[in-house]
Design a protein around this motif. Structure first.
Motif, mmCIF file in Angstrom:
data_model
loop_
_atom_site.group_PDB
_atom_site.id
_atom_site.type_symbol
_atom_site.label_atom_id
_atom_site.label_comp_id
_atom_site.label_asym_id
_atom_site.label_seq_id
_atom_site.Cartn_x
_atom_site.Cartn_y
_atom_site.Cartn_z
ATOM 1 N N GLU A 61 25.022 -29.736 -48.233
ATOM 2 C CA GLU A 61 24.814 -28.582 -47.362
ATOM 3 C C GLU A 61 23.543 -27.821 -47.734
ATOM 4 O O GLU A 61 22.849 -27.282 -46.871
ATOM 5 C CB GLU A 61 26.041 -27.662 -47.443
ATOM 6 N N PHE A 70 24.118 -35.427 -41.501
ATOM 7 C CA PHE A 70 25.361 -35.172 -42.220
ATOM 8 C C PHE A 70 25.887 -36.488 -42.771
ATOM 9 O O PHE A 70 25.395 -37.563 -42.439
ATOM 10 C CB PHE A 70 26.410 -34.477 -41.342
ATOM 11 N N MET A 78 28.629 -29.784 -43.520
ATOM 12 C CA MET A 78 28.910 -28.986 -42.320
ATOM 13 C C MET A 78 29.082 -27.511 -42.670
ATOM 14 O O MET A 78 28.464 -26.634 -42.064
ATOM 15 C CB MET A 78 30.166 -29.512 -41.618
#
Length: 333
Positions: free
Chosen positions: A194, A202, A249
């Motif tokens: 992140e 991702f 995320m």
């Protein structure tokens, strides 16, 4: 070759040809043109060279000189196109070199061999769809009776995927402890991803720890294809449970853990979505479509089973690999 020497040599070739020369002078001109190209001499400079050599041999009228000026102006655009083409070729070579570096980098990050334990058989097939893969897998063995396995899919290709893969590997290596809990590992990796990768990228991952004394597999999932558990007693494949958010995320995300027990003959099938993401005619392959192929290879060694499934699925999709393909089979003998 200096400009004055080049002019002299060109003048000699031109004069010999104008005096009745033939194939030999034309051949010398062809060889000289190769040298001019190698030295990045532009078309307008060649025209200037030709006019200079011609002027030394005979008097050139103003009308002829004016025509050469017109030709020079026309050739300037050709020269610009040639320079642009050379620049594109240079950038292409640079990109190819970067891809080679990325491929070599990825190879060093994948394990050289699988863990070896009595009563356990492990097979792996990992095939990139392109030069640089977005799939990653790893085995970590720092205990006598257990090992950890990670399988991941990085959404993205090329050098960014390779760099992300290296970041994940080193983050795992730096954090790994004996008996590390899968949920804790994914929580750590989620914070690393992140903070450090582009928001458009991702990572999905399954991380688990296999206890070879108890034959239990404890794992956590971060948005990854869950895989299957084969129960030999029932001769049946069931879905491994687990979902979870993909890595990167949200900064603080928890990952629940699941555990399955393997009896004699049971198998774990771990994979990336490239195993089932294929189009058969007008229909898309589904998870349940894979089960007959898995059943057909039961009885082989784990590596033979993984190899044969890969070949059969590749044949099914007319030898087109639409996505990176990774399958890991862990079989309790």
């Amino acid at each position: 070759m200096q400009k004055e020497n080049l002019l002299t040599q060109y003048q000699e070739i031109l004069q010999a040809y104008l005096q009745g020369g033939g194939e030999n002078q034309l051949y010398l001109g062809q060889q000289l043109s190769k040298w001019l190209l190698a030295e990045n001499v532009t078309p307008e400079e060649v025209i200037e060279l030709h006019l200079g050599a011609l002027s030394k041999k005979t008097e050139v009228s103003e009308e002829i000189r004016a025509s050469f000026e017109m030709l020079t102006e026309i050739m300037i655009e050709y020269g610009n196109a040639i320079r642009e083409n050379r620049s594109l070729r240079s950038r292409q070579k640079q990109m190819e070199a970067e891809f080679e570096i990325a491929v070599a980098m990825q190879q060093t990050m994948l394990p050289d061999e699988v863990p070896a334990f009595p009563g356990l058989d492990i097979g792996v097939v990992h095939v990139p769809a392109n030069q640089v893969s977005g799939d990653y897998y790893n085995f970590v063995q720092r205990e006598d009776h257990a090992f950890s396995v990670a399988i991941a899919d990085i959404v993205g290709k090329g050098m960014p995927a390779a760099l992300c893969m290296s970041m994940i590997k080193f983050a795992m290596d730096s954090f790994y402890e004996s008996s590390v809990k899968p949920g804790r590992m994914l929580h750590h990796l989620n914070r690393v991803v992140e903070r450090n990768i582009d928001p458009s990228m991702f990572v999905t991952m399954l991380f688990g720890r296999y206890d070879t004394m108890r034959h239990r597999f404890r794992y956590a999932v971060a948005g990854h294809e869950p895989g299957f558990l084969f129960c030999a007693r029932e001769e049946k494949f069931t879905d491994l449970e687990g979902k979870g958010l993909v890595l990167g995320m949200l900064p603080e995300t928890g990952f629940s853990e699941k555990e399955v027990a393997l009896e004699s003959g049971d198998m774990l099938i771990l994979m990336t979505d490239g195993v089932i993401e294929r189009k058969i005619g007008t229909r898309y392959f589904q998870r349940e479509d894979l089960l007959p192929y898995l059943h057909a290879e039961i009885g082989l060694s784990a590596q033979e089973m993984a190899d044969r499934i890969y070949r059969r699925l590749l044949l099914l999709s007319n030898f087109e690999l639409q996505d990176d393909y990774t399958m890991i089979i862990i079989h309790r003998l």
